[in-house]
Design an enzyme around this catalytic site. Structure first.
Site, PDB file in Angstrom:
ATOM      1  N   LYS A 102     -10.491  -1.152  10.123  1.00  0.00           N
ATOM      2  CA  LYS A 102     -10.416  -2.421   9.404  1.00  0.00           C
ATOM      3  C   LYS A 102     -10.860  -3.577  10.305  1.00  0.00           C
ATOM      4  CE  LYS A 102      -7.901  -0.351   6.085  1.00  0.00           C
ATOM      5  NZ  LYS A 102      -8.375  -0.084   4.722  1.00  0.00           N
ATOM      6  N   CYS A 107      -4.653   2.464  -3.811  1.00  0.00           N
ATOM      7  CA  CYS A 107      -3.422   2.957  -3.170  1.00  0.00           C
ATOM      8  C   CYS A 107      -2.289   1.946  -3.317  1.00  0.00           C
ATOM      9  CB  CYS A 107      -3.664   3.277  -1.691  1.00  0.00           C
ATOM     10  SG  CYS A 107      -4.828   4.619  -1.407  1.00  0.00           S
ATOM     11  N   GLN A 167      -4.611  -5.154   6.758  1.00  0.00           N
ATOM     12  CA  GLN A 167      -5.505  -6.217   6.310  1.00  0.00           C
ATOM     13  C   GLN A 167      -5.339  -7.486   7.136  1.00  0.00           C
ATOM     14  OE1 GLN A 167      -7.848  -5.657   4.006  1.00  0.00           O
ATOM     15  NE2 GLN A 167      -7.088  -3.575   3.751  1.00  0.00           N
ATOM     16  N   HIS A 205       0.868  -1.181   0.000  1.00  0.00           N
ATOM     17  CA  HIS A 205       0.000   0.000   0.000  1.00  0.00           C
ATOM     18  C   HIS A 205       0.905   1.230   0.000  1.00  0.00           C
ATOM     19  CE1 HIS A 205      -2.817   3.004   1.663  1.00  0.00           C
ATOM     20  NE2 HIS A 205      -3.805   2.189   1.350  1.00  0.00           N
ATOM     21  N   ASP A 229       2.977  -4.166   7.939  1.00  0.00           N
ATOM     22  CA  ASP A 229       1.725  -3.441   7.730  1.00  0.00           C
ATOM     23  C   ASP A 229       0.599  -4.456   7.902  1.00  0.00           C
ATOM     24  OD1 ASP A 229      -0.566  -2.246   6.796  1.00  0.00           O
ATOM     25  OD2 ASP A 229       0.276  -1.602   4.884  1.00  0.00           O
TER      26      ASP A 229
END
Length: 405
Positions: free
Chosen positions: A224, A363, A201, A121, A198
């Site tokens: 999220k 993104c 998700q 991302h 990251d």
């Protein structure tokens, strides 16, 4: 049939049914919020409203206690050693920027290297680019294979004594591929590099154990995770807590202030949390985690895996629909396009038919270039989706194909 016994907990989904079904397939962008989270935030504003860490009166003390209890809840959720390792941020983006502006300026020198993947991302690309330009660092790119996955042998070729940090997404927000974050972390550590994951998700679709992963930093966003927007978390491993300097200055993060120069800072986590925090958001995040714990992450994973398999099988029967990525290693999302028709057109038609999906570059422009696409459609799933949602979506896609030809 795949059913969801949790759908009724989400008021946006039930309130938008009206006279026809409403299908929400955009959870990778923002997951819907259960009523319990909304009610927890409302209770704060109507009965508990006060700032934290500043007052001795009952409301302030109670707000402080409740906020710090959430810090412990988050620590338990990701299996951190201590709640001191949990930093509240505005979201994943701010969490990554915090690391970019504290770790590398402290430990990197001109000519050192950062490794990122081409499926990241933009939030896990742009901060490193900005820093590399400022500090004279080199960015190396861990490329995907022809099967749209990451090969650890390729990472090994990139690592060197100059590698200072590996930035890696847990689960791609476009392809949904689950990356080998534990093995990659171990390899990077052998070269003396720190690792930032990251987890925007990953946190929604898999149980996360930061001690088992071994990463130095893990970042994720509340929205999220069925929580509110404007709140996120950065896990910082114990070894870095008091060696990293503060990023932002202001109230709450100081120990003492002397003029003209002479300010000293609090210990972690407060040294990284300048100013009044998003108290309502933090309490909402805590309630979202409580909600997830009540269901059980294993039950959520089982439900979503079955739904992904069902959706992929059904989508194969839509003429000219192309799915991207590796179906054998996917969680949460399915990217696709419908022949030569623009993704925005497909998304607009679906919206008219009561189906919400995401279209665009997500993104992740470097990843889309690998797909040789400028935009793609994306369906993404949450614990409230069921096979009926998929059936409605596929039926609408067949209808769109007939209309557009």
């Amino acid at each position: 049939m795949i059913t969801s016994s949790w759908r009724h907990d989400f008021p946006t989904l039930t309130n938008n049914q009206q006279t026809s079904p409403f299908v929400y397939l955009d959870s990778a962008a923002t997951a819907q919020t259960p009523l319990a989270v909304i009610e927890r935030m409302q209770r704060f504003y109507t009965h508990e409203y006060a700032t934290v860490h500043r007052g001795i009166h009952r409301l302030s003390a109670n707000a402080t206690y409740n906020m710090e209890q959430v810090r412990q809840t988050v620590a338990n959720f990701v299996n951190a050693k201590s709640n001191d390792e949990i930093i509240f941020t505005k979201g994943t983006t701010e969490a990554i920027n915090l690391v970019a502006n504290t770790y590398l300026p402290t430990f990197a020198q001109t000519g050192d290297e950062i490794i990122i993947t081409e499926m990241e991302h933009h939030s896990n690309i742009v901060p490193w680019q900005m820093l590399a330009q400022r500090l004279g660092l080199t960015i190396k790119v861990w490329r995907m294979t022809a099967e749209y996955r990451l090969d650890l042998n390729d990472l090994q070729k990139l690592l060197s004594k100059k590698t200072k940090l590996l930035g890696l997404t847990h689960i791609s927000n476009v392809l949904g591929c689950i990356n080998p974050i534990k093995a990659a972390t171990a390899m990077a550590h052998q070269c003396g590099a720190a690792v930032l994951i990251d987890g925007a998700q990953g946190i929604m679709h898999q149980a996360v154990d930061v001690q088992d992963i071994g990463c130095d930093f893990y970042a994720f966003s509340g929205h999220k995770l069925y929580g509110p927007t404007g709140i996120g978390v950065l896990y910082i491993a114990q070894q870095w807590l008091n060696t990293l300097p503060p990023w932002e200055g202001g109230g709450a993060m100081i120990d003492d202030v002397q003029l003209p120069i002479g300010t000293t800072y609090q210990t972690s986590p407060w040294r990284f949390e300048a100013g009044t925090p998003n108290i309502a958001g933090i309490l909402g995040l805590g309630e979202a985690i409580t909600y997830i714990n009540h269901i059980g992450m294993d039950a959520i994973v089982t439900h979503e895996e079955a739904l992904i398999r069902y959706a992929e099988e059904k989508m194969q029967h839509v003429d000219s629909l192309k799915i991207y990525g590796n179906a054998a290693n996917r969680a949460g999302v399915i990217p696709f396009n419908l022949g030569s028709h623009h993704a925005f057109d497909v998304g607009s038609f679906l919206d008219n038919y009561g189906v919400a999906i995401r279209t665009g570059h997500h993104c992740a422009i470097p990843l889309l270039r690998c797909l040789q696409q400028s935009v793609v459609c994306r369906v993404s799933f949450g614990l409230y989706n069921d096979s009926q949602d998929v059936d409605i979506f596929v039926d609408r896609m067949r209808h769109i194909k007939k209309l557009l030809g």
